[in-house]
Design a protein around this motif. Structure first.
Motif, short mmCIF file in Angstrom:
data_model
loop_
_atom_site.label_atom_id
_atom_site.label_comp_id
_atom_site.label_asym_id
_atom_site.label_seq_id
_atom_site.Cartn_x
_atom_site.Cartn_y
_atom_site.Cartn_z
N ASP A 34 27.32 9.19 -24.72
CA ASP A 34 28.35 8.42 -24.00
C ASP A 34 27.69 7.23 -23.30
N ASP A 70 29.07 4.53 -22.62
CA ASP A 70 30.05 3.84 -21.77
C ASP A 70 30.18 4.45 -20.39
N LYS A 71 29.49 5.55 -20.15
CA LYS A 71 29.61 6.23 -18.85
C LYS A 71 29.05 5.36 -17.72
N TYR A 72 28.02 4.58 -18.01
CA TYR A 72 27.39 3.74 -17.00
C TYR A 72 27.69 2.27 -17.29
N VAL A 123 21.44 4.97 -20.81
CA VAL A 123 21.37 6.39 -20.44
C VAL A 123 19.91 6.75 -20.21
N ASP A 163 26.51 16.85 -21.35
CA ASP A 163 27.50 15.85 -20.95
C ASP A 163 27.41 14.57 -21.79
N ARG A 164 26.47 14.54 -22.73
CA ARG A 164 26.26 13.39 -23.61
C ARG A 164 25.88 12.12 -22.86
N ASP A 165 25.26 12.27 -21.67
CA ASP A 165 24.91 11.08 -20.89
C ASP A 165 23.44 11.04 -20.49
#
Length: 199
Positions: free
Chosen positions: A4, A6-8, A13, A76-78
């Motif tokens: 992910d 796009d989380k940040y 990551v 969490d895929r991050d």
């Protein structure tokens, strides 16, 4: 592998780099999609350098590359776990890890025991040490003790007394560690030999 990115807000990551052999943590870097792609394509661990504002392959200047073994995302895929084989020290300061630790194989209590045996070998005149007395008697006596303990372990293996079997097994391993050091080797040397054979 799903990540992910796009989380940040910056699309980066964290990537924890672990030595594939010793399991020690070597460093922490950051990756974006391009860094992951380049890492998996070239098999050399590549990060996004926030200070350089570009992709940066670890070792591109020093030659101390991190050769990729595997890469996977967390639950969490991050965050990423990158397992690699380091070529030379990992930290730019010249240390094995970015925490200044030695990147040595660790065997828990057995590593502690190896240190005790090493100290007895270095203080061979200690009259109160059984291990020092074996080193004083020489390689033949040490090898003989390993043979005796091996025979006793085999005998106990044929019976059903688990406690005696474990005690004899512990005696065998203990004396084998002494023999290794008498010959100038450690458990790490044995592990390397086994790894070479493993396919």
């Amino acid at each position: 592998m799903e990540v992910d990115f796009d989380k940040y807000p910056d699309g980066l990551v964290p990537a924890i780099v672990q030595d594939a052999r010793t399991k020690n943590v070597l460093m922490l870097g950051y990756m974006d999609k391009e860094a992951v792609t380049k890492t998996t394509t070239t098999k050399k661990v590549t990060f996004y350098s926030r200070s350089k504002e570009r992709l940066w392959t670890k070792g591109e200047e020093s030659g101390n590359f991190l050769e990729l073994v595997s890469i996977k995302s967390d639950c969490d895929r991050d965050a990423l776990l990158v397992k690699a084989n380091p070529i030379g020290p990992t930290c730019h300061t010249g240390t094995d890890t970015c925490w200044g630790e030695e990147n040595a194989q660790e065997f828990g209590f057995l590593s502690e025991l190896e240190e005790v045996i090493r100290s007895r070998k270095n203080n061979v005149e200690n009259p109160d040490s059984y291990v020092a007395s074996l080193f004083r008697k020489g390689i033949n006596k040490i090898a003989q003790k390993v043979g005796e303990e091996a025979v006793e372990t085999v005998i106990e293996a044929k019976d059903n007394d688990e406690e005696l079997f474990l005690n004899e097994s512990a005696d065998l391993l203990f004396h084998y560690l002494i023999l290794l050091q008498a010959k100038g080797f450690t458990l790490e040397d044995i592990v390397k030999t086994l790894q070479k054979r493993h396919k």
